[in-house]
Design an enzyme around this catalytic site. Sequence first.
Site, PDB file in Angstrom:
ATOM      1  N   HIS A 156       1.099  14.630   1.763  1.00 14.09           N
ATOM      2  CA  HIS A 156       0.098  13.942   0.942  1.00 14.09           C
ATOM      3  C   HIS A 156      -0.159  12.534   1.506  1.00 14.09           C
ATOM      4  CE1 HIS A 156      -2.243  13.371  -2.704  1.00 14.09           C
ATOM      5  NE2 HIS A 156      -1.764  12.152  -2.725  1.00 14.09           N
TER       6      HIS A 156
ATOM      7  N   GLU B 134       0.838  -1.198   0.000  1.00 14.30           N
ATOM      8  CA  GLU B 134       0.000   0.000   0.000  1.00 14.30           C
ATOM      9  C   GLU B 134       0.880   1.258   0.000  1.00 14.30           C
ATOM     10  OE1 GLU B 134      -2.834  -0.190   3.145  1.00 14.30           O
ATOM     11  OE2 GLU B 134      -4.348   0.831   1.923  1.00 14.30           O
TER      12      GLU B 134
ATOM     13  N   GLU C  93      13.790  -1.828  -0.989  1.00 12.20           N
ATOM     14  CA  GLU C  93      13.196  -2.832  -0.111  1.00 12.20           C
ATOM     15  C   GLU C  93      14.004  -4.119  -0.144  1.00 12.20           C
ATOM     16  OE1 GLU C  93       9.195  -3.957  -1.142  1.00 12.20           O
ATOM     17  OE2 GLU C  93       9.023  -5.317   0.571  1.00 12.20           O
TER      18      GLU C  93
ATOM     19  N   ARG D  33      -3.192   8.428   4.772  1.00  2.02           N
ATOM     20  CA  ARG D  33      -2.896   7.226   5.566  1.00  2.02           C
ATOM     21  C   ARG D  33      -3.073   7.403   7.067  1.00  2.02           C
ATOM     22  NH1 ARG D  33      -3.888   4.036   1.427  1.00  2.02           N
ATOM     23  NH2 ARG D  33      -2.602   4.580  -0.358  1.00  2.02           N
TER      24      ARG D  33
ATOM     25  N   HIS E 152       2.464   5.139  -3.391  1.00  4.82           N
ATOM     26  CA  HIS E 152       2.791   6.570  -3.414  1.00  4.82           C
ATOM     27  C   HIS E 152       4.023   6.761  -4.293  1.00  4.82           C
ATOM     28  CE1 HIS E 152      -0.058   7.954  -0.300  1.00  4.82           C
ATOM     29  NE2 HIS E 152      -0.022   6.676   0.014  1.00  4.82           N
TER      30      HIS E 152
END
Lengths: 235, 235, 235, 235
Positions: free
Chosen positions: C184, C78, C90, C189, C82
């Site tokens: 943003h 999720e 990662e 979130r 963005h």
Amino acid sequence: MSLSTRSEVSATLDEDNLAGSDAKICKAARVSTLGSAAAESGEARGLINYLMKNRHGSPFEHGQMSFLVHAPIFVAREFMRHRAGWSYNETSGRYSELEPVFYVPQRYRPLVQEGKAGEYNFVQGTDDQYGITRWEHEQAYRVAWSAYQRMLKAGVAREVARNVLPVGTFTAFYATCNPRSLMHFLGLRTKSDDAAFKSFPQEEIERVALDMEVAFSNAFPLTYEAFVSNGRVCP
Amino acid sequence: MSLSTRSEVSATLDEDNLAGSDAKICKAARVSTLGSAAAESGEARGLINYLMKNRHGSPFEHGQMSFLVHAPIFVAREFMRHRAGWSYNETSGRYSELEPVFYVPQRYRPLVQEGKAGEYNFVQGTDDQYGITRWEHEQAYRVAWSAYQRMLKAGVAREVARNVLPVGTFTAFYATCNPRSLMHFLGLRTKSDDAAFKSFPQEEIERVALDMEVAFSNAFPLTYEAFVSNGRVCP
Amino acid sequence: MSLSTRSEVSATLDEDNLAGSDAKICKAARVSTLGSAAAESGEARGLINYLMKNRHGSPFEHGQMSFLVHAPIFVAREFMRHRAGWSYNETSGRYSELEPVFYVPQRYRPLVQEGKAGEYNFVQGTDDQYGITRWEHEQAYRVAWSAYQRMLKAGVAREVARNVLPVGTFTAFYATCNPRSLMHFLGLRTKSDDAAFKSFPQEEIERVALDMEVAFSNAFPLTYEAFVSNGRVCP
Amino acid sequence: MSLSTRSEVSATLDEDNLAGSDAKICKAARVSTLGSAAAESGEARGLINYLMKNRHGSPFEHGQMSFLVHAPIFVAREFMRHRAGWSYNETSGRYSELEPVFYVPQRYRPLVQEGKAGEYNFVQGTDDQYGITRWEHEQAYRVAWSAYQRMLKAGVAREVARNVLPVGTFTAFYATCNPRSLMHFLGLRTKSDDAAFKSFPQEEIERVALDMEVAFSNAFPLTYEAFVSNGRVCP
């Protein structure tokens, strides 16, 4: 070529390079919520309004609108500050000789700015103020164009000679966006009493934006309706 | 629903949401070089090759291709790392119940990795290795799916129950790009002896990419030709 | 390694990779309005509030915050949607063996979803529901981890064996943003009664976001104050 | 203010708004490959070269460099076409009165363009050509500036009066990027015999780029070294 002045700016939709529709936006949204009642039962108008209201912006990216814009350089400069979801190709003063077309405001263009920064009010100028404006524009453009021409004739490269051309010189660019990036643009580059946020666009870019808004409302009528009824805020 | 396994992944072009063509790319390029001999005299093939070779990337952004991708979550994760010029909508495990479709490699999928990081070589596994792979996948998927179902039946929210579902679970997403962002993707997610740079894509995402490459070569044949003949490097 | 479960997620600011401040945001804004009364006379608080309120977003991009995030894969998925103003690295399941750490909700995590799509209400589960959730998570994770280990031991590549690992498996990623892109993110979130728009973030990503919000409020206190007092809307 | 002309352009690194280092790039890369031999055993130089060579671009995004650029408007226009990973704030001709500083080429600036589009060669102009260039620039700037001043004195708004100012007028902007977006910029806006791709930057933007290249080589020496030794191609 002899010099000409123009007060009109324009953005023309390239109908042959258009993709997407309200239905495609719904299709993309339904991929996300496959099987959920909200998406399946709702017809397009309700679903699109739901997406806009709840800031689900991503489905509005699956479409394309391309415009051919004719406007002075100072408009192009402001326009191309929009980065996300925008693509551009502009007439190059390096690769081609520019054309002698220059922007002069029309009589109705408010010329006088009142109030403090960020809360300017523009009011109509007097006949004298308009006369000075028109005259100063025309003679500055003539001098600049002659200087440009003389340098070109002397064999100076276009990319050097163009230094003297004013930001009021007309340029042309091809701009491609998606409905989401277009809505973000419209929210900032037009003003409206219905808007959730106050914008202070310069008149010339607003007139380009209004051309684009009409094309958008025709190509994506339900999305446009939801944009307006939700405060002209890009989701 | 009873659980099923699949080895196929796919990307299907949405023919109704396509915009642009080799001709439109040329049109955008010609806006930039209005009046220059290079742009005007060149026919499309030459102009597109010139743009690609000289890294004039912007004209390749004025087009749109949308794909419906069916692939396991681990492919979606890698895919969506592509940001610039990409838009996505994916099936949500919060808003909908996922489907019991799971990825199992086929027999020919190389299973064994040799060499050091970044220079891996993949070689065919033995029958035993494939047997173990297949069996472990199937039983792990069955256990995960049963756990998911039991939690849902107990009234646990989808967004909590889905925690146990493996990254081999199939998902669907709608992905939109332009020719430039697609070429960047293909340069990284496929491998080729003709490429100027070596890429090491995982097989599953490469198979998705190859579907997209075929669609791209049909919709933009001259652009595709120039992409291949210039080392598969995105300008 | 023996399997462990965790309920905590976290985002830790990398203090050594921080740039910018409220003062730098003002500096950038003043480049734009050099000489104008509004920018020069205003002290930082007033200027920043003015920028936020009038949607002048660009000055908020001249800063950098980097976070090391530890969270399950479903949160990473999720998060990485963005795109604009975000950079990521990662832990790769292709290049490294993943660690046996898995997410299990704590007792207080609301488990039951009521209401229709997009207006869900989450309420506390019963002891039974929590017991089932905990048990199903733990056994599914154990089975998946064993399958992963057995395939690795049989010589199967990490990129194939990891297919069976659940989206509840912990991952780590390094995420870099600027104040604008962070705002943003926070607007979408986290949820708040003060927000101009209602958001429905999943609890796990909201907890990551709240860590980031604290770090943001420390590094950019005036910007944070203006963000909150203007409805938590990114300009 | 009396009018002045300048031939120098510049980009000055804002040392107080710098983040990141070669070490941070390695740190980000190591998050991705946690536990893999390649990342752990390699010292920084080898790891960074490996990333560059194999087009692993993402670790190069976790850093920030901000520059204050002084250059004519035509340079700013070309510069701001760089979108991905760039943020800008520029002196506004709407909010502030511009300063009478104008760009005039120095004697050594090659003035004459030979060859066809895209393969131009620039050669030194004659004394006559330089004399004409200098004279035409200076008188066109004087006329434009006087027209601007007269309109301002008559009460005409800055955003209207500035139409007559040439693209050779100096502007100032604050530009923020990361090492990856900077390398992409350098690859296009400088030329070099070592480059894998030939670029044809205009001299004035190249001089700005060279200032930035020096700052980059100081702040990220190993990254810079790898950029140069791998053909000046942004990964």
